[in-house]
Design a protein around this motif. Structure first.
Motif, PDB file in Angstrom:
ATOM      1  N   HIS A   1      11.446 -25.985  32.563  1.00  0.00           N
ATOM      2  CA  HIS A   1      11.934 -25.225  33.728  1.00  0.00           C
ATOM      3  C   HIS A   1      11.071 -25.496  34.961  1.00  0.00           C
ATOM      4  O   HIS A   1      11.593 -25.707  36.063  1.00  0.00           O
ATOM      5  CB  HIS A   1      11.922 -23.736  33.391  1.00  0.00           C
ATOM      6  CG  HIS A   1      12.245 -22.846  34.539  1.00  0.00           C
ATOM      7  ND1 HIS A   1      13.404 -22.946  35.290  1.00  0.00           N
ATOM      8  CD2 HIS A   1      11.547 -21.802  35.090  1.00  0.00           C
ATOM      9  CE1 HIS A   1      13.405 -22.022  36.235  1.00  0.00           C
ATOM     10  NE2 HIS A   1      12.296 -21.319  36.132  1.00  0.00           N
TER      11      HIS A   1
ATOM     12  N   HIS B   1      13.885 -11.374  29.647  1.00  0.00           N
ATOM     13  CA  HIS B   1      15.148 -12.099  29.520  1.00  0.00           C
ATOM     14  C   HIS B   1      14.932 -13.511  28.978  1.00  0.00           C
ATOM     15  O   HIS B   1      15.802 -14.052  28.279  1.00  0.00           O
ATOM     16  CB  HIS B   1      15.889 -12.127  30.859  1.00  0.00           C
ATOM     17  CG  HIS B   1      16.932 -11.061  30.961  1.00  0.00           C
ATOM     18  ND1 HIS B   1      18.275 -11.310  30.921  1.00  0.00           N
ATOM     19  CD2 HIS B   1      16.810  -9.716  31.049  1.00  0.00           C
ATOM     20  CE1 HIS B   1      18.946 -10.176  30.996  1.00  0.00           C
ATOM     21  NE2 HIS B   1      18.066  -9.192  31.082  1.00  0.00           N
TER      22      HIS B   1
ATOM     23  N   MET C   1      16.972 -14.781  25.648  1.00  0.00           N
ATOM     24  CA  MET C   1      17.740 -16.023  25.549  1.00  0.00           C
ATOM     25  C   MET C   1      17.150 -16.936  24.477  1.00  0.00           C
ATOM     26  O   MET C   1      17.896 -17.573  23.714  1.00  0.00           O
ATOM     27  CB  MET C   1      17.782 -16.739  26.899  1.00  0.00           C
ATOM     28  CG  MET C   1      18.641 -18.006  26.904  1.00  0.00           C
ATOM     29  SD  MET C   1      20.399 -17.703  26.532  1.00  0.00           S
ATOM     30  CE  MET C   1      20.972 -17.090  28.127  1.00  0.00           C
TER      31      MET C   1
ATOM     32  N   LEU D   1      18.108 -26.093  26.786  1.00  0.00           N
ATOM     33  CA  LEU D   1      19.170 -25.181  27.224  1.00  0.00           C
ATOM     34  C   LEU D   1      18.586 -23.948  27.910  1.00  0.00           C
ATOM     35  O   LEU D   1      19.141 -23.462  28.903  1.00  0.00           O
ATOM     36  CB  LEU D   1      20.018 -24.767  26.023  1.00  0.00           C
ATOM     37  CG  LEU D   1      20.919 -25.866  25.434  1.00  0.00           C
ATOM     38  CD1 LEU D   1      21.508 -25.406  24.110  1.00  0.00           C
ATOM     39  CD2 LEU D   1      22.024 -26.232  26.411  1.00  0.00           C
ATOM     40  N   LEU D   2      17.476 -23.440  27.389  1.00  0.00           N
ATOM     41  CA  LEU D   2      16.809 -22.295  28.019  1.00  0.00           C
ATOM     42  C   LEU D   2      16.363 -22.656  29.428  1.00  0.00           C
ATOM     43  O   LEU D   2      16.573 -21.888  30.381  1.00  0.00           O
ATOM     44  CB  LEU D   2      15.602 -21.868  27.182  1.00  0.00           C
ATOM     45  CG  LEU D   2      14.713 -20.752  27.758  1.00  0.00           C
ATOM     46  CD1 LEU D   2      15.506 -19.465  27.941  1.00  0.00           C
ATOM     47  CD2 LEU D   2      13.509 -20.510  26.855  1.00  0.00           C
TER      48      LEU D   2
ATOM     49  N   ALA E   1      19.348 -22.931  31.752  1.00  0.00           N
ATOM     50  CA  ALA E   1      19.876 -21.601  32.067  1.00  0.00           C
ATOM     51  C   ALA E   1      18.984 -20.888  33.087  1.00  0.00           C
ATOM     52  O   ALA E   1      19.485 -20.230  34.007  1.00  0.00           O
ATOM     53  CB  ALA E   1      19.988 -20.768  30.785  1.00  0.00           C
ATOM     54  N   MET E   2      17.660 -21.025  32.952  1.00  0.00           N
ATOM     55  CA  MET E   2      16.730 -20.382  33.890  1.00  0.00           C
ATOM     56  C   MET E   2      16.813 -20.995  35.279  1.00  0.00           C
ATOM     57  O   MET E   2      16.527 -20.325  36.274  1.00  0.00           O
ATOM     58  CB  MET E   2      15.300 -20.479  33.367  1.00  0.00           C
ATOM     59  CG  MET E   2      15.005 -19.582  32.196  1.00  0.00           C
ATOM     60  SD  MET E   2      13.227 -19.452  31.844  1.00  0.00           S
ATOM     61  CE  MET E   2      12.905 -21.071  31.182  1.00  0.00           C
TER      62      MET E   2
ATOM     63  N   GLY F   1      21.073 -20.414  36.518  1.00  0.00           N
ATOM     64  CA  GLY F   1      21.478 -19.018  36.700  1.00  0.00           C
ATOM     65  C   GLY F   1      21.165 -18.464  38.085  1.00  0.00           C
ATOM     66  O   GLY F   1      22.073 -18.033  38.807  1.00  0.00           O
TER      67      GLY F   1
ATOM     68  N   PHE G   1      19.989 -12.873  33.027  1.00  0.00           N
ATOM     69  CA  PHE G   1      21.017 -13.658  32.360  1.00  0.00           C
ATOM     70  C   PHE G   1      22.368 -12.955  32.329  1.00  0.00           C
ATOM     71  O   PHE G   1      22.997 -12.809  31.273  1.00  0.00           O
ATOM     72  CB  PHE G   1      20.557 -14.049  30.959  1.00  0.00           C
ATOM     73  CG  PHE G   1      19.553 -15.163  30.962  1.00  0.00           C
ATOM     74  CD1 PHE G   1      19.804 -16.338  31.648  1.00  0.00           C
ATOM     75  CD2 PHE G   1      18.336 -15.025  30.307  1.00  0.00           C
ATOM     76  CE1 PHE G   1      18.878 -17.375  31.665  1.00  0.00           C
ATOM     77  CE2 PHE G   1      17.401 -16.051  30.320  1.00  0.00           C
ATOM     78  CZ  PHE G   1      17.674 -17.233  31.005  1.00  0.00           C
TER      79      PHE G   1
ATOM     80  N   SER H   1      24.279 -14.006  35.172  1.00  0.00           N
ATOM     81  CA  SER H   1      24.657 -14.716  36.392  1.00  0.00           C
ATOM     82  C   SER H   1      26.161 -14.938  36.477  1.00  0.00           C
ATOM     83  O   SER H   1      26.756 -14.816  37.559  1.00  0.00           O
ATOM     84  CB  SER H   1      23.912 -16.054  36.486  1.00  0.00           C
ATOM     85  OG  SER H   1      24.146 -16.849  35.352  1.00  0.00           O
TER      86      SER H   1
ATOM     87  N   ASP I   1      25.750 -14.316  30.273  1.00  0.00           N
ATOM     88  CA  ASP I   1      25.210 -15.659  30.048  1.00  0.00           C
ATOM     89  C   ASP I   1      24.900 -15.930  28.581  1.00  0.00           C
ATOM     90  O   ASP I   1      24.934 -17.091  28.139  1.00  0.00           O
ATOM     91  CB  ASP I   1      23.939 -15.873  30.878  1.00  0.00           C
ATOM     92  CG  ASP I   1      24.216 -15.892  32.367  1.00  0.00           C
ATOM     93  OD1 ASP I   1      25.373 -15.624  32.748  1.00  0.00           O
ATOM     94  OD2 ASP I   1      23.291 -16.146  33.139  1.00  0.00           O
TER      95      ASP I   1
ATOM     96  N   VAL J   1      26.206 -19.360  27.042  1.00  0.00           N
ATOM     97  CA  VAL J   1      25.271 -20.324  26.450  1.00  0.00           C
ATOM     98  C   VAL J   1      25.539 -20.469  24.957  1.00  0.00           C
ATOM     99  O   VAL J   1      25.445 -21.572  24.401  1.00  0.00           O
ATOM    100  CB  VAL J   1      23.807 -19.908  26.711  1.00  0.00           C
ATOM    101  CG1 VAL J   1      22.830 -20.838  25.979  1.00  0.00           C
ATOM    102  CG2 VAL J   1      23.504 -19.940  28.210  1.00  0.00           C
TER     103      VAL J   1
END
Length: 428
Positions: A108, A126, A130, A155-156, A159-160, A163, A185, A187, A410, A414
């Motif tokens: 991330h 969050h 996730m 994927l995490l 998403a971070m 989102g 999460f 979004s 989310d 996901v």
């Protein structure tokens, strides 16, 4: 593993400590005086703790309201509750979760450093939720352990990063700047609320405050959102208690009179909301300036993405109406499940989820579409975040059958993506 436990349960497991550490580092980088560093660090942590205290007080009242609804309407089913389902996942897949969180944060930060997505997701709980959902799905797949961990971490991280980015056009309309983003999460739910509210854009002369027409004579009460919140919650508790037998009320509340119960629960809820708003103001006043130091050195033009209650102070009354209409949408969705006459697949609205996510959706919807936008968008938002968890349940088969699932939009989205990727890779 001890190191990862320290990260997942220590730093990321204590959001107040994480935010205080970020504020401290940011102020040191800016070469602030020792007194400013101490003040900024402590006030940042204190602001977040105030949010937690307020959320706890409001959560107790909401939990009691949830009990009244379940007892009054005699519904048994599955409740979307992030904390409960994450705790179950940690029991079985703690190792997976720790590694997914660790590598997910690293990826991330790389995305934020080298891509246009400059958002730093700082809502630690969050991230844990996730990671728990991803671990519960991937750990039981036929993928090699490290393949599953790296897929989950990737994927995490995505998403971070994505989102906060997709919500930001709507958040910007609320805050009038890009100093802060929302890291929560839900979004997809917020985007749905924003898009629907955009269909009800008000003309400039229509930009009035929320004052329900039926009670314009009580305008003075609605100018004070804490008073109006207390009144509405009192009515809500009193109405819910009508459907509960005297014996059940006595068991739940130690035989106290219904009117006293309704009054005290509404006061507890409003006090919690007030403390949340105070905490948000203190947190933002310290974390945003301090974050600039880290942004300049590590992620140029980085934007901190914080939990959704940061939107509440911009339209406090809209957040309450957003919660109520979101909950109404959830109850309608629950009614559809009941009509299917299958008690094991009834999704009971998670009232805490509707309070936080629905409240933030209400602020976004009211800012964009005013009264009509708030009502329609919040209602549809509540329907969606109650309906989506139903389709996530089969994907979480690795946890066995439990009466809980993840509550925000989310997690389901996901989850669908993970299932699709696994089917693509494994050909199943």
């Amino acid at each position: 593993m001890n190191f990862l436990d320290g990260i997942s349960r220590g730093v990321l497991g204590e959001p107040a400590f994480l935010l205080g550490l970020i504020a401290c580092i940011g102020l040191i980088i800016q070469k602030k005086g020792i007194e400013k560093i101490i003040q900024g660090t402590i006030k940042t942590m204190l602001g977040y703790i105030l949010i937690q205290i307020g959320a706890s007080a409001a959560g107790v009242a909401l939990g009691n309201l949830s009990l009244l609804i379940q007892r009054g309407f005699q519904v048994i089913g599955i409740i979307p509750h992030n904390e409960v389902i994450s705790a179950l996942a940690q029991i079985n897949y703690g190792n997976y979760i720790a590694w997914i969180m660790f590598f997910g944060m690293m990826i991330h930060l790389l995305i934020a450093r080298f891509s246009p997505l400059k958002y730093i997701f700082l809502t630690g709980h969050h991230i844990l939720f996730m990671a728990s959902m991803l671990a519960a799905v991937l750990a039981v797949s036929s993928l090699d352990k490290w393949q599953g961990i790296m897929l989950g971490a990737s994927l995490l991280a995505v998403a971070m990063s994505i989102g906060p980015a997709i919500i930001q056009p709507f958040v910007r309309k609320v805050t009038q700047n890009d100093c802060v983003a929302v890291g929560h999460f839900n979004s997809v739910g917020f985007v749905i609320a924003g898009v629907i509210a955009s269909c009800f854009k008000a003309l400039p002369q229509q930009q009035e405050e929320i004052h329900p027409p039926a009670i314009k004579k009580l305008k003075v009460f609605f100018q004070d959102h804490i008073l109006s919140t207390t009144i509405f919650m009192f009515i809500l508790f009193l109405t819910a208690s009508i459907f509960v037998s005297r014996q059940q009320m006595a068991e739940l509340f130690l035989e106290r009179p219904t009117i006293v119960i309704s009054a005290m629960q509404s006061i507890w809820f409003s006090a919690g909301v007030y403390v949340i708003l105070m905490g948000v103001r203190m947190l933002l006043s310290e974390i945003v300036p301090a974050f600039q130091g880290i942004s300049e050195k590590i992620v140029p033009k980085g934007i901190p993405a914080l939990d959704c209650p940061i939107l509440f102070p911009y339209a406090p009354l809209a957040s309450i109406f957003g919660f109520l209409f979101s909950l109404l949408g959830g109850l309608v969705a629950m009614s559809l499940f009941i009509l299917r006459s299958n008690q094991y697949t009834i999704i009971i609205p998670g009232i805490v989820t509707h309070f936080f996510s629905g409240g933030a959706a209400g602020v976004i919807a009211y800012t964009i579409g005013r009264k009509r936008g708030l009502i329609i968008a919040s209602f549809i938002h509540g329907f969606v975040i109650t309906f989506l968890p139903y389709y996530l349940i089969p994907i979480l088969s690795g946890l066995g059958y439990v009466r809980a699932t993840f509550g925000d939009s989310d997690f389901a989205i996901v989850g669908f993506i993970v299932k699709w990727i696994l089917e693509l890779i494994l050909g199943k």
